[in-house]
Every structure is written in C-alpha cells, then in structure tokens.
Design a protein around this motif. Structure first.
Motif, short mmCIF file in Angstrom:
data_model
loop_
_atom_site.label_atom_id
_atom_site.label_comp_id
_atom_site.label_asym_id
_atom_site.label_seq_id
_atom_site.Cartn_x
_atom_site.Cartn_y
_atom_site.Cartn_z
N VAL A 37 1.23 -1.25 -0.58
CA VAL A 37 -0.22 -0.32 0.14
C VAL A 37 0.77 1.27 -0.63
O VAL A 37 0.69 1.84 -0.80
CB VAL A 37 -1.12 -0.07 1.10
N TYR A 281 -7.45 -1.17 -5.43
CA TYR A 281 -8.21 -3.01 -4.27
C TYR A 281 -7.73 -3.74 -3.41
O TYR A 281 -7.51 -4.08 -3.21
CB TYR A 281 -9.86 -3.41 -4.86
N LEU A 284 -5.71 -2.84 -1.47
CA LEU A 284 -5.93 -3.21 -0.09
C LEU A 284 -6.36 -3.43 0.95
O LEU A 284 -6.72 -4.22 1.72
CB LEU A 284 -7.55 -1.82 0.01
N GLN A 285 -6.77 -4.62 -0.14
CA GLN A 285 -7.45 -6.17 0.02
C GLN A 285 -6.30 -7.02 0.61
O GLN A 285 -6.47 -7.63 1.58
CB GLN A 285 -8.18 -7.16 -0.31
N ILE A 336 -14.30 -2.85 7.48
CA ILE A 336 -13.14 -1.56 7.62
C ILE A 336 -13.79 -1.25 5.77
O ILE A 336 -14.14 -0.43 5.99
CB ILE A 336 -12.04 -2.21 7.45
N PHE A 337 -13.45 -2.29 5.27
CA PHE A 337 -14.31 -2.37 3.53
C PHE A 337 -15.94 -1.37 4.03
O PHE A 337 -15.33 0.06 3.03
CB PHE A 337 -14.29 -3.09 2.84
N LEU A 340 -14.82 2.31 5.87
CA LEU A 340 -13.81 3.38 5.85
C LEU A 340 -12.88 3.14 4.42
O LEU A 340 -11.68 2.91 3.92
CB LEU A 340 -12.43 2.71 6.46
N THR A 341 -14.34 3.40 3.49
CA THR A 341 -14.07 3.73 2.31
C THR A 341 -13.45 4.39 1.82
O THR A 341 -12.62 4.44 1.42
CB THR A 341 -15.55 3.04 1.49
N MET A 344 -9.95 5.15 3.35
CA MET A 344 -8.68 4.29 2.27
C MET A 344 -8.69 4.66 0.73
O MET A 344 -7.91 4.77 0.26
CB MET A 344 -8.83 2.58 2.00
N LEU A 347 -6.14 7.49 -0.19
CA LEU A 347 -4.58 7.34 0.24
C LEU A 347 -3.67 7.29 -0.61
O LEU A 347 -2.87 7.98 -0.71
CB LEU A 347 -4.46 6.39 1.27
N LEU A 362 -15.65 -1.40 -4.37
CA LEU A 362 -15.28 -1.79 -2.53
C LEU A 362 -15.88 -2.21 -1.57
O LEU A 362 -16.26 -3.47 -1.25
CB LEU A 362 -13.75 -0.65 -1.58
N SER A 366 -16.11 -6.66 -0.86
CA SER A 366 -15.93 -6.79 0.67
C SER A 366 -16.66 -7.91 1.31
O SER A 366 -16.06 -8.90 1.95
CB SER A 366 -16.12 -6.06 1.15
#
Length: 454
Positions: A37, A281, A284-285, A336-337, A340-341, A344, A347, A362, A366
């Motif tokens: 990431v 994606y 992050l995943q 979280i996905f 907090l999409t 994330m 970022l 996302l 998820s």
C-alpha cells in the motif's frame, strides 16, 4: 530437527499452536501488505499514469508469486509430512530441491525480463507513455527476482519445520527497508537521482535482497534442517512429490494473473480510472488476505505434520481452529471496507472519477471476504495433504471459470455497477464446491486409516 519442535506440532494445544505459529507469518504478511500500500501511495504521487502502470504490471508480478508460493506449498507439504512420519533424510533432500528449483526460476525470469517485457505490456495498452512506465517498472522486478525466489524458498523450508519467527523477521526487515527506500529512490532524496517508477522497483528488489541475506545467515547457523547444494542431483521421486502439490498450486496462483489481466482488459474499455481502482483494491485487500495467507503457512505445516502422523483428532482440530480465526479476520476486513472506504481511497490521491467507482467497488467486493476464507482454508488443507489437484479445482472455480465470464457478462448488462458483483458470484460457487469436497475426502481418508489399524 529437535524433538521439542516435533512434539510441539504433534502434542501442543491446537488453539495455542495455531496462534503461536500463525502470529509471526500473519505479522510478516501484514507488513508486506503495508509495504504494498505504501509503495502505491508513493507511486500515486507521481501521477495517475504511474499508478496505472504499476497496476498493469501487477498480473506479471503475480506469475512470480505463483512460482514461489506454489513451489513453497509443495516444499512445505512434503517436508511437514516427512517430518511427521520421521523421515528426516527425505525432508532434507526436499529442502535442497526447493533452493535449486528457485535458482532455475530466477534464470527464466531474467530471460523474460530482457526480451518479453515490452510484448507483455503491449497487450494491455497502446499508450506509448503508459507502455514505457510499465516496462521500466516490470523489467527491473523480473531481472532481479532471484532474491525473491530464493528467499521465499528458504522461508517455506523454515515454516515447514515449525519455525515461523525467523521468516517473519526477515520479511519485516526487508519490507521496512523497502518502505524507507521508496521515497528516497522515487523522488530523489539524500543525493539519489529521482527515478520515478524505476525507483519504486529498485526499492522493492533491494528490500528482497536484504531478506535473502538474513535467511542465508539463519541457514548457516540453524542445523534443524540441512541443505546440500554441492554435488546436488535431482531425485525423481522427490520432484514428483513436490510438484504433485506445487504444479497445481503454481497453476492455481497463476490463475490470479490471468484473472487480473482479464479484468484489466474489461475495465480499460471503461477508463484508466477503473483499472487504477482495481489495482487499489488488490493493494488494500492484501491487508485482509495477507494475514489469512500467513495463517495458511502455519496451517499447512501443522495439519501436514499430523496428516503424516495419521492423527485424526489433530487434523480436524487444525482445520476447525484455522477456519474460525480466518473467518474472524475476514469479517473484520469486511467491516473496515464497508465503513472506511473513502479514507482508504483518499490515501491514493483518488480523483472524483476514481472515488465514484472505488466506493461502490470496494463495498460490494468486501462482502465476499467471509466465503473466501472458507475456500482459502480448504484449498490450503488439500495442499498440505499432498492433493494439489483438489486445491486447484477450488481456485480454478473461484478465479477463472466463474469470475471472468461473470465479469464480462455483467459489464455488458449493467456496466461498472454490475461488474463488481462477479466477485460475489465466484466466491459463492467456490464455497459450494469446496465444502462438500473436503467433507467427502476426510471421511474417506479417516475410514481408510481405521481399516489399516484393524
């Protein structure tokens, strides 16, 4: 190997054993995910074209992952099973074979990096600037892949003996070095020239080299398993045993490359932003999936050892305990996905188009995390048993047979909004295949063991 370590995998409380052996690789994989990431965050500062370039290179990088993960699965399986049955000689030979195979892989990647990088990149984009960026990054990764291959071979060998702490430390130190070097080499800090995406690639291979040096040092000091390369000769029986698991696992992991390549081809017909979102994606995943894969490294060693010892209760105990912890990780990842999409996506300096596509993508994908935990655990279990084909069937259903046709069909019916639901369809299909298969296989195996003991 010491009797203490053998007894640990054969006698220790299963919950304590799974947690104790899983935490180091989970932490190691988490650090690796963080590197992935952070690396993409730094690359995104160059521009969306640079982020897209790294995303387009990702499928080829997955081929590297397929080779070292697949061979590692075969190595771990044979070593753990041989240790469980008390055959130390074959375990040592299998470890030596793994190192030599990894060296051969490295030569192949140098050849591909020198002569086929441009061809591969041209399959995905006709944009000359994007082709140049992607080729620069990918060529460096391929040519200097020897550290990655040999380090992962050493990691798999140590993990199969029950030593999960050393691989964690090696990967942690390498990843930290990578993260430190990223901004220095990308943007030209501390007297270094600004190298852009090439800097990101060089930071990656230097971090891998540091991990390799640590692994080499450990093997020099640790005598729990012996690797002999002087006078090495291939053993057909050991090769067959390794590749009966490794080859299906390599194919299985390679499916990820085919899958991502296919998805990129579909998405680039919509926009470069859609390709970038898919790349984001997968970065992050990895925060969710990498810890699960770390747990699978411990699981393969534990369940493989007890399968070799024909200990029914501990085989079932390892499967049940690992599955529960995997589901917990995946459920937390889903939450979280879901909530907090936007932070994330921010970022990666996502523009308005990427935010619009990414939030929907996302959140939809998820929801597949929990059923994916079941498929991954069962697939890893079959690898530990030496049944690579059954593991391959499950992954083949997940990543190719169902996902790509569903993605193509849904994209034509409802565009990007429906495209992301193809992940849901594929995971449900894998769940429906894997659960009955493992139940039938375990019942048959345990019945066979009981008949042998009569």
């Amino acid at each position: 190997m010491s009797d203490l370590r053998q007894n640990k995998m054969g006698t220790e409380s299963m919950t304590k054993l799974v947690i104790g052996m899983s935490l180091p690789p989970i932490f190691s994989m988490f650090i690796q995910a963080m590197y992935n990431v952070v690396d993409s965050i730094f690359v995104s500062k160059i521009g969306m074209e640079a982020l897209t370039a790294v995303s387009l290179a990702f499928p080829m990088q997955q081929i590297l992952v397929a080779l070292f993960v697949g061979t590692g699965a075969g190595t771990s399986s044979i070593i753990a099973r041989r240790l469980g049955s008390g055959d130390m000689k074959t375990a040592n030979k299998a470890a030596s074979h793994s190192i030599v195979i990894s060296i051969l892989y490295s030569f192949i990647m140098v050849f591909l990096g020198l002569f086929f990088t441009d061809f591969f990149v041209s399959l995905f984009t006709e944009d000359p600037y994007l082709q140049s960026l992607t080729s620069q990054y990918l060529r460096i990764i391929l040519i200097f892949s020897f550290s990655n291959f040999i380090y992962h071979a050493g990691m798999s060998i140590l993990q199969s003996t029950g030593n999960t702490l050393t691989p964690m430390l090696a990967q942690l130190i390498g990843a930290i070095a990578n993260i430190i070097l990223d901004p220095i080499m990308i943007f030209g800090l501390l007297g270094f020239p600004a190298m852009g995406v090439r800097g990101a690639a060089y930071a990656t291979v230097i971090g891998q080299l540091i991990s390799l040096i640590i692994i080499f040092y450990v093997f020099k000091k640790d005598k729990s398993i012996e690797i002999k390369l002087r006078g090495f000769k291939f053993d057909k029986v050991i090769l067959k045993d390794i590749f009966s698991v490794s080859l299906p696992a390599i194919v299985m992991q390679s499916l990820a490359s085919v899958m991502i390549s296919g998805l990129n081809i579909i998405l680039i017909s919509f926009s470069e932003a859609a390709v970038s979102v898919l790349g984001i994606y997968f970065k992050l995943q990895s925060f969710v999936f990498m810890p699960v894969f770390g747990m699978m490294q411990a699981h393969r060693a534990i369940i493989g050892y007890n399968f070799g010892a024909k200990n029914k209760e501990r085989v079932l105990g390892s499967l049940k305990t690992t599955l529960i912890f995997s589901l917990i990780i995946m459920v937390l990842g889903t939450l979280i996905f879901q909530f907090l999409t936007e932070p994330m996506l921010n970022l990666f300096d996502s523009n308005e188009e990427m935010m619009k596509i990414g939030i929907n993508a996302l959140r939809i994908i998820s929801w597949t995390f929990a059923p994916a935990a079941v498929g991954i655990t069962i697939s890893s279990t079959f690898q530990a048993f030496g049944k690579g084909i059954l593991s391959l069937i499950i992954s083949f259903a997940r990543q190719l047979v169902v996902l790509l046709p569903a993605a193509y069909a849904l994209s034509k019916i409802g565009g990007l909004d429906l495209f992301w639901y193809s992940f849901t369809i594929s995971e449900i299909a894998a769940f429906l295949i894997s659960v009955p298969t493992i139940i039938y296989y375990l019942k048959s195996t345990f019945k066979y063991w009981n008949n042998q003991s009569l």
